[in-house]
Motif scaffolding. Structure first.
Motif, PDB file in Angstrom:
ATOM      1  N   MET A  42       0.830  -1.204   0.000  1.00 29.75           N
ATOM      2  CA  MET A  42       0.000   0.000   0.000  1.00 29.75           C
ATOM      3  C   MET A  42       0.871   1.264   0.000  1.00 29.75           C
ATOM      4  SD  MET A  42      -3.086  -0.790  -0.240  1.00 29.75           S
ATOM      5  CE  MET A  42      -3.685  -2.434  -0.531  1.00 29.75           C
ATOM      6  N   ARG A  43       0.344   2.209  -0.645  1.00 32.65           N
ATOM      7  CA  ARG A  43       1.107   3.457  -0.730  1.00 32.65           C
ATOM      8  C   ARG A  43       0.576   4.489   0.270  1.00 32.65           C
ATOM      9  NH1 ARG A  43       1.154   6.790  -4.724  1.00 32.65           N
ATOM     10  NH2 ARG A  43      -0.978   6.437  -5.417  1.00 32.65           N
ATOM     11  N   THR A  44       1.455   5.265   0.685  1.00 32.38           N
ATOM     12  CA  THR A  44       1.007   6.399   1.486  1.00 32.38           C
ATOM     13  C   THR A  44       0.596   7.497   0.541  1.00 32.38           C
ATOM     14  OG1 THR A  44       2.619   5.854   3.147  1.00 32.38           O
ATOM     15  CG2 THR A  44       1.709   8.061   3.217  1.00 32.38           C
ATOM     16  N   LEU A  45      -0.518   8.039   0.787  1.00 31.21           N
ATOM     17  CA  LEU A  45      -1.000   9.082  -0.097  1.00 31.21           C
ATOM     18  C   LEU A  45      -0.849  10.444   0.566  1.00 31.21           C
ATOM     19  CD1 LEU A  45      -4.311   7.565  -1.390  1.00 31.21           C
ATOM     20  CD2 LEU A  45      -2.105   7.687  -2.578  1.00 31.21           C
ATOM     21  N   LEU A  46      -0.234  11.307  -0.123  1.00 29.26           N
ATOM     22  CA  LEU A  46      -0.290  12.717   0.287  1.00 29.26           C
ATOM     23  C   LEU A  46      -1.313  13.345  -0.617  1.00 29.26           C
ATOM     24  CD1 LEU A  46       3.517  13.371   0.700  1.00 29.26           C
ATOM     25  CD2 LEU A  46       1.836  13.211   2.514  1.00 29.26           C
ATOM     26  N   ALA A  47      -2.495  12.999  -0.325  1.00 30.31           N
ATOM     27  CA  ALA A  47      -3.552  13.306  -1.274  1.00 30.31           C
ATOM     28  C   ALA A  47      -3.785  14.790  -1.432  1.00 30.31           C
ATOM     29  CB  ALA A  47      -4.827  12.603  -0.849  1.00 30.31           C
ATOM     30  N   ALA A  48      -3.817  15.441  -0.335  1.00 32.51           N
ATOM     31  CA  ALA A  48      -4.038  16.894  -0.448  1.00 32.51           C
ATOM     32  C   ALA A  48      -3.097  17.629   0.488  1.00 32.51           C
ATOM     33  CB  ALA A  48      -5.476  17.225  -0.085  1.00 32.51           C
ATOM     34  N   ALA A  49      -2.240  18.334  -0.050  1.00 33.55           N
ATOM     35  CA  ALA A  49      -1.319  19.117   0.782  1.00 33.55           C
ATOM     36  C   ALA A  49      -1.630  20.598   0.580  1.00 33.55           C
ATOM     37  CB  ALA A  49       0.123  18.824   0.390  1.00 33.55           C
ATOM     38  N   VAL A  50      -1.905  21.227   1.666  1.00 35.66           N
ATOM     39  CA  VAL A  50      -2.157  22.666   1.563  1.00 35.66           C
ATOM     40  C   VAL A  50      -0.825  23.382   1.763  1.00 35.66           C
ATOM     41  CG1 VAL A  50      -3.449  24.634   2.477  1.00 35.66           C
ATOM     42  CG2 VAL A  50      -4.444  22.339   2.488  1.00 35.66           C
ATOM     43  N   ALA A  51      -0.224  23.760   0.699  1.00 34.10           N
ATOM     44  CA  ALA A  51       1.084  24.421   0.796  1.00 34.10           C
ATOM     45  C   ALA A  51       0.883  25.808   1.407  1.00 34.10           C
ATOM     46  CB  ALA A  51       1.697  24.557  -0.595  1.00 34.10           C
ATOM     47  N   ALA A  52       1.532  25.951   2.484  1.00 32.65           N
ATOM     48  CA  ALA A  52       1.338  27.218   3.181  1.00 32.65           C
ATOM     49  C   ALA A  52       2.162  28.312   2.533  1.00 32.65           C
ATOM     50  CB  ALA A  52       1.747  27.057   4.639  1.00 32.65           C
ATOM     51  N   VAL A  53       1.545  29.396   2.366  1.00 32.66           N
ATOM     52  CA  VAL A  53       2.296  30.579   1.955  1.00 32.66           C
ATOM     53  C   VAL A  53       2.639  31.289   3.259  1.00 32.66           C
ATOM     54  CG1 VAL A  53       2.257  32.728   0.668  1.00 32.66           C
ATOM     55  CG2 VAL A  53       1.014  30.702  -0.168  1.00 32.66           C
ATOM     56  N   LEU A  54       3.869  31.165   3.523  1.00 31.95           N
ATOM     57  CA  LEU A  54       4.244  31.565   4.880  1.00 31.95           C
ATOM     58  C   LEU A  54       4.739  33.011   4.879  1.00 31.95           C
ATOM     59  CD1 LEU A  54       5.889  28.182   5.721  1.00 31.95           C
ATOM     60  CD2 LEU A  54       3.655  29.002   6.456  1.00 31.95           C
ATOM     61  N   LEU A  55       4.236  33.646   5.825  1.00 26.35           N
ATOM     62  CA  LEU A  55       4.456  35.089   5.935  1.00 26.35           C
ATOM     63  C   LEU A  55       5.522  35.365   6.993  1.00 26.35           C
ATOM     64  CD1 LEU A  55       1.485  35.736   8.199  1.00 26.35           C
ATOM     65  CD2 LEU A  55       1.188  34.202   6.217  1.00 26.35           C
ATOM     66  N   ASP A  59      -6.450  10.929   8.369  1.00 23.71           N
ATOM     67  CA  ASP A  59      -6.619   9.785   7.451  1.00 23.71           C
ATOM     68  C   ASP A  59      -7.664  10.128   6.396  1.00 23.71           C
ATOM     69  OD1 ASP A  59      -9.131   9.429   8.545  1.00 23.71           O
ATOM     70  OD2 ASP A  59      -8.626   7.590   9.653  1.00 23.71           O
ATOM     71  N   ALA A  60      -7.979   9.215   5.575  1.00 29.87           N
ATOM     72  CA  ALA A  60      -8.870   9.482   4.453  1.00 29.87           C
ATOM     73  C   ALA A  60     -10.244   9.932   4.927  1.00 29.87           C
ATOM     74  CB  ALA A  60      -9.014   8.223   3.589  1.00 29.87           C
ATOM     75  N   GLY A 118       5.831  33.945  12.610  1.00 30.73           N
ATOM     76  CA  GLY A 118       4.543  33.398  13.040  1.00 30.73           C
ATOM     77  C   GLY A 118       4.319  31.965  12.574  1.00 30.73           C
ATOM     78  N   ASN A 119       3.105  31.567  12.713  1.00 29.93           N
ATOM     79  CA  ASN A 119       2.764  30.169  12.425  1.00 29.93           C
ATOM     80  C   ASN A 119       2.071  30.010  11.082  1.00 29.93           C
ATOM     81  OD1 ASN A 119       3.769  29.397  14.854  1.00 29.93           O
ATOM     82  ND2 ASN A 119       1.805  29.634  15.919  1.00 29.93           N
ATOM     83  N   ALA A 120       2.306  28.911  10.602  1.00 30.02           N
ATOM     84  CA  ALA A 120       1.535  28.531   9.402  1.00 30.02           C
ATOM     85  C   ALA A 120       1.051  27.093   9.613  1.00 30.02           C
ATOM     86  CB  ALA A 120       2.412  28.636   8.158  1.00 30.02           C
ATOM     87  N   GLU A 121       0.182  26.698   8.815  1.00 34.05           N
ATOM     88  CA  GLU A 121      -0.407  25.361   9.039  1.00 34.05           C
ATOM     89  C   GLU A 121      -0.625  24.683   7.693  1.00 34.05           C
ATOM     90  OE1 GLU A 121      -3.674  25.078  12.053  1.00 34.05           O
ATOM     91  OE2 GLU A 121      -4.678  24.132  10.351  1.00 34.05           O
ATOM     92  N   PHE A 122      -0.414  23.406   7.662  1.00 29.66           N
ATOM     93  CA  PHE A 122      -0.761  22.648   6.440  1.00 29.66           C
ATOM     94  C   PHE A 122      -1.325  21.285   6.856  1.00 29.66           C
ATOM     95  CE2 PHE A 122       3.500  21.453   7.537  1.00 29.66           C
ATOM     96  CZ  PHE A 122       3.592  20.086   7.260  1.00 29.66           C
ATOM     97  N   ARG A 123      -1.989  20.701   5.909  1.00 29.41           N
ATOM     98  CA  ARG A 123      -2.620  19.424   6.234  1.00 29.41           C
ATOM     99  C   ARG A 123      -2.081  18.320   5.322  1.00 29.41           C
ATOM    100  NH1 ARG A 123      -7.125  22.746   6.154  1.00 29.41           N
ATOM    101  NH2 ARG A 123      -7.917  23.230   8.229  1.00 29.41           N
ATOM    102  N   ILE A 124      -1.993  17.169   5.907  1.00 29.05           N
ATOM    103  CA  ILE A 124      -1.587  15.998   5.113  1.00 29.05           C
ATOM    104  C   ILE A 124      -2.608  14.889   5.342  1.00 29.05           C
ATOM    105  CG2 ILE A 124       0.113  14.146   4.894  1.00 29.05           C
ATOM    106  CD1 ILE A 124       2.256  16.198   5.580  1.00 29.05           C
ATOM    107  N   ASP A 125      -3.111  14.397   4.217  1.00 24.71           N
ATOM    108  CA  ASP A 125      -3.981  13.198   4.329  1.00 24.71           C
ATOM    109  C   ASP A 125      -3.100  11.983   4.164  1.00 24.71           C
ATOM    110  OD1 ASP A 125      -6.062  14.795   4.726  1.00 24.71           O
ATOM    111  OD2 ASP A 125      -6.993  14.540   2.751  1.00 24.71           O
ATOM    112  N   LEU A 126      -3.166  11.116   5.146  1.00 26.87           N
ATOM    113  CA  LEU A 126      -2.282   9.947   5.143  1.00 26.87           C
ATOM    114  C   LEU A 126      -3.115   8.657   5.166  1.00 26.87           C
ATOM    115  CD1 LEU A 126       0.700   9.042   5.436  1.00 26.87           C
ATOM    116  CD2 LEU A 126       0.340   9.083   7.896  1.00 26.87           C
ATOM    117  N   LYS A 127      -2.695   7.744   4.314  1.00 27.18           N
ATOM    118  CA  LYS A 127      -3.403   6.460   4.372  1.00 27.18           C
ATOM    119  C   LYS A 127      -2.439   5.435   4.922  1.00 27.18           C
ATOM    120  CE  LYS A 127      -6.336   3.296   1.832  1.00 27.18           C
ATOM    121  NZ  LYS A 127      -5.571   2.047   1.982  1.00 27.18           N
TER     122      LYS A 127
END
Lengths: 218, 633
Positions: A1-14, A30-31, A190-199
Motif C-alpha cells: 500500500m502506498r502512502t498518499l499525500l492526497a491533499a497538501a495545503v502548501a502554506a504561503v508563509l508570511l 486519514d482518508a 509566526g505560524n503557518a499550518e498545512f494538512r496531510i492526508d495519510l493512508k
C-alpha cells in the motif's frame, strides 16, 4: 500500500526576517478526516545548511514503563540513547534493523548503557522476553521533526527560510514517505499550518496476553 | 434315465437351488458389505489423512513460529552474514526436523537457504507462500508444493523482531517415511504423486516398487475425480482406491492415492463364506443320502413290480409281487398281483380256447365282443384227409391210434398256423383249415397252396412213425378252393363257433375227395390257382361234380415255379398238350402223347385214366355238347 499525500495545503508563509525562523504546524488525517497520532513530521531544507548536531548533548531517554516502549521516537542522527527501566523486572532491548543493530543483554539496570544511532532510518526496537514491546525509532538527518498529538497536529519549530521537503512517517506505512515542498519565505514570522492526508496500511500489534503478532489495519 | 435317478436328481436339484441361492445371496451380500465397509473405511482414511495433514501443518507452523521466535536466530539474522544465516537455518531446521529451510527478505529476496540447492532451483514457490501469508495478514502460511523436483509440506512464518523482518520457510519432504507414518494412522496405503506429461509420477508411497509402477500406469489412464472410488489391480490383488487432491495449491496438482486391499475386508467374510460352502456341501451330501434312501424306498417296490410285470409279459404268471405297504405302491402291487392272476386265468382260457379253436380265432374271439354274426369274405378253404385211415385204424389199438392221429393233426395244425391259416375244425382224421379269416390276408390262396405243399413233409414224418411201428404207410389228399364264403360266429347264443360256411367250403371238401380219383396228393380249383402265382400247376381235369352244373377246373400244384428243372417243365408241357388234344377230340394225338408220358411214369394213374377215357370215347364218340368236361358219375 502506498502512502498518499492526497491533499497538501502548501502554506504561503508570511515571514519577516531571515534571521527569524518560523514554526509550521502540520495536521495529519486519514482518508476519513480522522486525526492520526504518532505520525512523525520532518522537514529537510533544500538549501539552508543543516545545523550540526550538538557534540555533547545529553543522551535521549527511551523509557520502559509497564513493559511498554513509547510508540515512536524521532531523533537526530548521531543521537545517544539510553533505555530507562521503570519496571520491577528486567528487559532485553534489541534491534535487528539495518539502521541500527544492537542488543542490550538482559538487565535490571535502571539506565542502560548508551546506544548511538548513527545511521538514518527506521530502527524497530524490541524486547526479546516481551514480544509485544515495540518501539519505532526514526533516525533523521534533520533537526526539524515533531510527533503528532492526539489531534494529529505536530509543530515543526524554527524552520529556516527555505523550501523544505516535508515528510510524514508512521509505523503503519509500508512505503517510503513522499516529500511535500513547503516554502518558508524570508523574514516570515509566526505560524503557518498545512494538512496531510495519510493512508495507513496497518500495524503489527502484539497482544501481551497472547503474544502472537497480528497485522492490524486502522 | 431311471425313475430312481430322476427322483434323486430332482431332489438334489431342488436342494441345490435353494441352498445355492442362499449361498449366492450371502456371497454377494458379503461381497457388497465388504465393499461398503472398505469404502467407508477408505472415506474415513481420507478424512484422517486430511486431518493429519492439517494438524501437521499447524504443528509445523507452531514449531516454526517458536523456532523463529528464538532470539539467537534473530541476532544471527541481524548479522546479515550469509554463512551465519545458513548455519542458523540448518540449526533451526534440525531442531524441528525440517528437510528444507530458507530465509527471505520482506521483499521476497532469498537471503539464505539450507540445503541451498533445492530451494534456489525453485524460486517461485516460496514468495508465493509469503504472499499468501501477507494477503491473509497471517503470521503463517502453509501448503503442499514443489521445491525443485520434490513435493514438500511448506510452512512460512515471519521472523518477528519484534515485527516481521524476514520470512522463514521450512519444508518437509513428502517422502516414504511420511507415507509410512500416514499409513500407520489411516490404515490405508498412501501414495503421493501427480500427473505429468501423460504419466503419473509417484513421489512417495507405502507400496513396494513393483506395485508403484502398476499404480503409476493405471493412475495415468484413469479419469478420477475427487471422492471417486476405483478398483485397481496391484500384484493381481484388487485394491479399492481413492484419489483426491492434496494440499491447498491446485497449481501443484499433487494428488494423494489412498488404497485398501479388497481382500482385507473380505477376509472377515471368508470364514462365513467357507462355513456356508461347507454347509452347502454337507447339505448336499446329506440330501443325496436322504434322496437316495427315499428314491430306494419308492423305486425298490416299483422295481419289484416292474420285474414281476416283465415276467408276466414273458408269460410267467407264477410271480407274485411281495410289497406289503399301505400306500399307493402297496395298492399297485396288489393290483399287479390281481392282474397277473386275471391274466393267468385269461391265458388259461385262451389256451383252452386255442385247443378248441384255432389260435388266431381264439385271439380274435378274445379280442372283441363275442356275438353272433358274420360277413362275406373271399377265403381259401383247405381240406386234408388221410386216405385209408379208417382201414388202418381197424388194425390199431385205440390208444396208439389216438397217439398217431394226434401227432399227425398237431403237425398239420402247426403247418396251417405257420402259414397264417386257422384250423377250423377236425372231422375225425380230416382237417378243415381256412386262410384269409378271421384276419384278412390278400395272399390267402398262396398261403393255402404253400401250406398244402408243406404238408407233404408232415406226411413223411407220419409215415416214418408208422414204419417204425410196423404199420403200412398212408397217403393223404388235400383239396383247396378259394371262394366267397360267410365267416363269423355261428351257433346258438349260448354256444357258438367261429367258422366259415358256403358252397366254396363244400367244393373244397369235394375236391379233396377227388384226389383219390386222380391219385394226386393235392388238388386246387381254378379260383385258387388263379390267385396263386409263382407256383407250377398241372391241370388235372375239368369236372362237373355231383349236384353242380358249373364245372370245376382242377389243378395240381407241383411247387414253386422257380424250383423246377427244364426237363420236368417239358414233361408238363407235353401233358398239357395231351390235355388240349384230348379236349379237341384228337384222340390219337392225345393218346400218343400220353403213351409217351406213360413210358416215363408207368405208375401214373392219371395217364392211364385218360387213355382209358380216350378208349371209351373212341368207341362211343361224344355228342356235340362235349367240351372235355368230365362229369362225375
Amino acid at each position: 500500500m502506498r502512502t498518499l499525500l492526497a491533499a497538501a495545503v502548501a502554506a504561503v508563509l508570511l515571514l519577516s526576517s531571515a534571521a527569524r525562523a518560523a514554526d509550521v504546524a502540520g495536521i495529519v488525517r486519514d482518508a476519513n478526516g480522522a486525526p492520526i497520532a504518532d505520525a512523525i513530521l520532518y522537514a529537510a531544507p533544500r538549501n539552508a545548511p543543516t545545523p550540526a548536531a550538538p557534540a555533547a548533548s545529553a543522551p535521549l531517554a527511551i523509557d520502559q514503563v509497564n513493559a511498554q516502549f513509547p510508540f515512536v521516537t524521532p531523533m537526530r542522527r548521531g543521537s545517544t540513547v539510553v533505555f530507562r527501566n521503570a519496571d520491577t523486572f528486567g528487559h532485553t532491548v534489541y534491534s535487528v534493523s539495518q539502521a541500527k543493530t544492537f542488543t542490550i543483554p538482559l538487565s535490571r539496570d535502571v539506565v542502560s548503557a548508551p546506544v548511538v544511532f548513527d545511521t538514518a532510518g527506521v530502527v524497530v526496537v524490541g524486547c526479546s522476553i516481551h514480544d509485544w514491546m515495540i518501539a519505532y525509532v526514526l533516525v533523521l538527518d534533520t533537526p526539524y521533526y515533531a510527533v503528532t498529538n492526539a489531534t494529529g497536529t505536530a509543530v515543526l519549530q524554527n524552520l529556516p527560510a527555505d523550501t523544505h521537503d516535508v515528510y510524514v512517517w508512521h509505523p503503519g506505512m509500508t512505503t517510503p514517505p513522499q516529500p511535500l515542498p513547503i516554502t518558508v519565505a524570508a523574514g516570515a514570522i509566526g505560524n503557518a499550518e498545512f494538512r496531510i492526508d495519510l493512508k495507513l496500511d496497518g500495524l503489527w500489534k502484539i497482544d501481551r496476553n497472547n503474544p502472537v503478532g497480528r497485522f492490524v489495519t486502522p | 434315465m431311471s425313475f430312481r435317478t430322476r427322483i434323486l436328481l430332482t431332489l438334489l436339484g431342488l436342494i441345490l437351488a435353494v441352498q445355492g441361492t442362499a449361498f449366492i445371496a450371502v456371497y454377494f451380500a458379503t461381497g457388497r458389505s465388504a465393499r461398503t465397509q472398505i469404502e467407508a473405511e477408505l472415506g474415513a482414511s481420507e478424512r484422517v489423512f486430511e486431518a493429519l495433514m492439517e494438524r501437521r501443518e499447524v504443528e509445523l507452523a507452531q514449531a516454526a513460529s517458536l523456532a523463529s521466535g528464538d532470539f539467537a536466530f534473530k541476532t544471527a539474522f541481524a548479522l546479515r552474514h550469509v554463512p551465519t544465516m545458513v548455519t542458523a537455518l540448518r540449526n533451526l531446521r534440525s531442531r524441528i526436523g525440517a528437510d528444507e529451510a530458507a530465509l527471505l527478505d520482506l521483499d521476497h529476496t532469498l537471503l539464505a537457504a539450507d540445503p541451498e540447492m533445492a530451494v534456489s532451483s525453485e524460486r517461485t514457490t516460496l514468495p508465493h507462500l509469503i504472499e499468501i501469508a501477507e494477503r491473509a495478514r497471517a503470521v503463517t502460511a502453509s501448503g503442499v508444493d514443489f521445491v525443485g523436483a520434490r513435493p514438500y509440506l511448506l510452512v512460512t512464518v515471519p521472523l518477528m523482531a519484534p515485527v516481521p523482518m524476514a520470512w522463514i520457510t521450512l519444508g518437509f519432504d513428502l517422502n516414504d517415511v511420511l507415507a509410512a507414518e500416514l499409513k500407520e494412522l489411516t490404515g490405508a496405503d498412501v501414495s503421493i504423486g501427480r500427473r505429468e506429461g501423460g504419466q503419473f509420477s509417484i513421489y512417495a508411497s507405502t507400496l513396494p516398487e513393483a506395485r508403484r509402477a502398476e499404480l503409476s500406469q493405471q493412475a495415468a489412464r484413469g479419469e478420477w475425480q475427487r471422492g471417486s472410488l476405483t478398483d485397481i489391480m496391484l500384484g493381481g490383488e484388487p485394491f479399492v482406491t481413492l484419489l483426491s487432491p492434496l494440499g491447498n495449491f491446485t497449481s501443484s496438482s499433487l494428488q494423494v492415492v489412498l488404497q485398501r486391499p479388497l481382500n482385507e475386508a473380505m477376509a472377515s467374510y471368508a470364514e462365513l463364506r467357507l462355513f456356508l460352502a461347507l454347509l452347502l456341501a454337507a447339505g448336499l451330501i446329506v440330501s443325496a443320502i436322504g434322496a437316495g434312501l427315499i428314491a430306494r424306498n419308492v423305486t425298490s417296490p416299483i422295481r419289484r413290480v416292474v420285474a414281476a410285470v416283465e415276467k408276466v409279459a414273458a408269460g410267467d404268471y407264477s410271480v407274485t409281487v411281495g410289497v406289503q405297504r399301505g400306500d399307493e405302491l402297496g395298492q399297485l402291487a396288489v393290483a399287479v398281483n390281481q392282474m397277473t392272476q386275471g391274466l393267468a386265468e385269461r391265458d388259461r382260457a385262451r389256451e383252452l380256447l386255442g385247443k378248441m379253436v384255432s389260435q388266431q380265432v381264439a385271439t380274435e374271439l378274445l379280442g372283441r365282443r363275442l356275438e353272433l354274426g358274420g360277413e362275406q369274405r373271399v377265403v381259401t378253404v383247405l381240406f386234408a384227409d388221410i386216405l385209408g385211415f379208417t382201414r388202418m385204424s381197424e388194425h390199431m389199438p385205440p390208444g396208439e391210434l389216438v397217439s398217431v392221429l394226434n401227432a399227425y393233426l398237431t403237425a398239420i395244425s402247426n403247418v396251417v398256423e405257420r402259414h397264417g391259416g386257422i384250423v377250423d375244425k377236425f372231422i375225425g382224421d380230416s382237417v378243415m383249415a381256412v386262410f384269409g379269416a378271421p384276419i384278412p390276408q390278400p395272399d390267402h390262396a398262396q398261403r393255402a397252396v404253400r401250406a398244402a405243399l408243406s404238408m407233404h413233409g408232415s406226411l413223411n414224418d407220419l409215415n416214418r412213425t408208422l414204419v417204425e411201428r410196423n404199420r403200412p404207410r398212408v397217403r393223404f389228399g388235400i383239396g383247396v378252393n378259394s371262394a366267397a364264403v360267410v365267416v363269423g360266429n355261428m351257433g346258438s347264443t349260448r354256444r357258438l363257433n367261429y367258422t366259415v360256411i358256403g358252397d366254396g367250403v363244400n367244393i373244397a371238401a369235394r375236391v379233396e375227395k377227388l384226389t383219390r380219383e386222380y391219385e394226386v396228393p393235392i388238388l386246387v380249383t381254378a379260383s385258387t390257382q388263379a390267385e396263386a402265382p409263382g407256383f407250377l400247376f398241372r391241370e388235372i381235369d375239368r369236372v362237373r361234380v355231383r349236384g353242380r352244373d358249373e364245372p370245376v377246373r382242377l389243378y395240381q400244384p407241383l411247387g414253386e415255379a422257380s424250383a423246377f428243372a427244364e426237363e420236368s417243365v417239358h414233361r408238363l408241357e407235353m401233358w398239357h398238350d395231351a390235355l388240349r388234344r384230348y379236349r379237341s377230340r384228337d384222340w390219337s394225338g392225345a393218346d400218343a402223347v400220353l403213351a409217351k408220358l406213360q413210358e416215363g411214369e408207368p405208375d401214373s394213374t392219371l395217364y392211364a385214366m385218360y387213355r382209358a377215357r380216350i378208349e371209351t370215347l373212341r368207341l362211343a364218340p361224344p355228342g356235340a355238347a362235349w367240351d372235355g368236361t368230365f362229369t362225375q358219375a
